[in-house]
Design a protein around this motif. Structure first.
Motif, PDB file in Angstrom:
ATOM      1  N   MET A 120      46.227  46.713  29.492  1.00 28.64           N
ATOM      2  CA  MET A 120      47.300  46.424  28.538  1.00 28.64           C
ATOM      3  C   MET A 120      47.768  44.979  28.676  1.00 28.64           C
ATOM      4  O   MET A 120      48.006  44.306  27.669  1.00 28.64           O
ATOM      5  CB  MET A 120      48.453  47.402  28.722  1.00 28.64           C
ATOM      6  N   HIS A 121      47.887  44.487  29.900  1.00 25.03           N
ATOM      7  CA  HIS A 121      48.329  43.110  30.131  1.00 25.03           C
ATOM      8  C   HIS A 121      47.283  42.118  29.624  1.00 25.03           C
ATOM      9  O   HIS A 121      47.615  41.140  28.926  1.00 25.03           O
ATOM     10  CB  HIS A 121      48.608  42.918  31.622  1.00 25.03           C
TER      11      HIS A 121
ATOM     12  N   VAL B   4      42.319  43.338  39.742  1.00 29.46           N
ATOM     13  CA  VAL B   4      42.399  42.123  38.931  1.00 29.46           C
ATOM     14  C   VAL B   4      41.376  42.110  37.797  1.00 29.46           C
ATOM     15  O   VAL B   4      41.362  41.180  36.997  1.00 29.46           O
ATOM     16  CB  VAL B   4      42.262  40.854  39.799  1.00 29.46           C
ATOM     17  N   GLY B   5      40.529  43.126  37.730  1.00 27.87           N
ATOM     18  CA  GLY B   5      39.554  43.195  36.654  1.00 27.87           C
ATOM     19  C   GLY B   5      38.935  44.574  36.555  1.00 27.87           C
ATOM     20  O   GLY B   5      38.964  45.342  37.519  1.00 27.87           O
ATOM     21  N   CYS B   6      38.408  44.873  35.374  1.00 29.54           N
ATOM     22  CA  CYS B   6      37.690  46.137  35.182  1.00 29.54           C
ATOM     23  C   CYS B   6      36.715  45.997  34.028  1.00 29.54           C
ATOM     24  O   CYS B   6      36.831  45.095  33.195  1.00 29.54           O
ATOM     25  CB  CYS B   6      38.656  47.298  34.916  1.00 29.54           C
ATOM     26  N   VAL B   7      35.752  46.881  34.007  1.00 27.91           N
ATOM     27  CA  VAL B   7      34.811  47.003  32.903  1.00 27.91           C
ATOM     28  C   VAL B   7      34.255  48.427  32.932  1.00 27.91           C
ATOM     29  O   VAL B   7      34.176  49.049  33.999  1.00 27.91           O
ATOM     30  CB  VAL B   7      33.673  45.952  32.983  1.00 27.91           C
TER      31      VAL B   7
ATOM     32  N   ASP C 219      46.290  35.889  34.952  1.00 31.28           N
ATOM     33  CA  ASP C 219      46.466  34.845  35.971  1.00 31.28           C
ATOM     34  C   ASP C 219      45.223  34.643  36.831  1.00 31.28           C
ATOM     35  O   ASP C 219      45.196  33.762  37.684  1.00 31.28           O
ATOM     36  CB  ASP C 219      47.675  35.139  36.856  1.00 31.28           C
ATOM     37  N   ARG C 220      44.188  35.427  36.594  1.00 32.36           N
ATOM     38  CA  ARG C 220      42.939  35.307  37.362  1.00 32.36           C
ATOM     39  C   ARG C 220      41.743  34.956  36.476  1.00 32.36           C
ATOM     40  O   ARG C 220      40.621  34.885  36.965  1.00 32.36           O
ATOM     41  CB  ARG C 220      42.671  36.623  38.107  1.00 32.36           C
ATOM     42  N   GLN C 221      41.977  34.740  35.198  1.00 34.82           N
ATOM     43  CA  GLN C 221      40.876  34.391  34.305  1.00 34.82           C
ATOM     44  C   GLN C 221      40.336  33.010  34.650  1.00 34.82           C
ATOM     45  O   GLN C 221      41.068  32.149  35.128  1.00 34.82           O
ATOM     46  CB  GLN C 221      41.336  34.475  32.848  1.00 34.82           C
ATOM     47  N   GLY C 222      39.037  32.830  34.438  1.00 37.01           N
ATOM     48  CA  GLY C 222      38.392  31.561  34.734  1.00 37.01           C
ATOM     49  C   GLY C 222      37.962  31.412  36.185  1.00 37.01           C
ATOM     50  O   GLY C 222      37.549  30.338  36.603  1.00 37.01           O
TER      51      GLY C 222
END
Length: 153
Positions: A18-19, A61-64, A83-86
């Protein structure tokens, strides 16, 4: 990490999605299907698909999610904490999906991205994906999604 069968943090995964997907609000039309997700829907999704999460300590911090189909693997709901992209998290999650595809004997991975998300198109192209078609969501007379595919064998 592949999500185990007894995973108990679906609320955290939902909050992450959602974020991360909130950044699309007001940009994509129609709105993301992520708005329809619930903890129960994620649990059910994990019964049909293979999920992966990226952790930083205890923080997700991530999912798929990856759905095995007859001829390929479909990847969806890729999300990385804003805040963790890139930082390579999405790349590592996509690598986990590729590894899964190879282990299941699939030669291709497919995904969809929205027309408006041009930065995503470029990111997926850098990962080796190419556009195969443009489609419209029900009720739309213009393309709303781009299907992208990567051959991994």
């Amino acid at each position: 990490m592949q999500i185990p069968a007894d995973f108990g943090r679906w609320g955290d995964v939902l909050a992450l999605i959602m974020h991360a997907f909130a950044l699309m609000d007001g940009i994509i039309d129609p709105p993301s299907s992520a708005h329809l997700l619930t903890v129960e829907a994620l649990r059910a999704k994990a019964l049909r698909e293979t999920g992966f999460v990226a952790l930083d300590g205890d923080r997700i911090v991530g999912c798929v999610f990856a759905l095995e189909r007859v001829e390929d693997l479909y990847v969806g709901k890729l999300a990385v904490a804003p805040d963790r992209q890139g930082q390579g998290i999405g790349r590592r999650l996509m690598q986990a999906a590729e590894d899964l595809a190879r282990s299941r004997g699939k030669a291709d991975i497919e995904l969809e991205t929205r027309i408006e998300l041009t930065a995503n198109h470029a990111t997926f192209a850098r990962l080796g994906f190419h556009e195969t078609e443009r489609t419209a969501h029900q009720g739309y007379d213009r393309p709303t999604s781009i299907t992208m595919r990567k051959t991994i064998s």
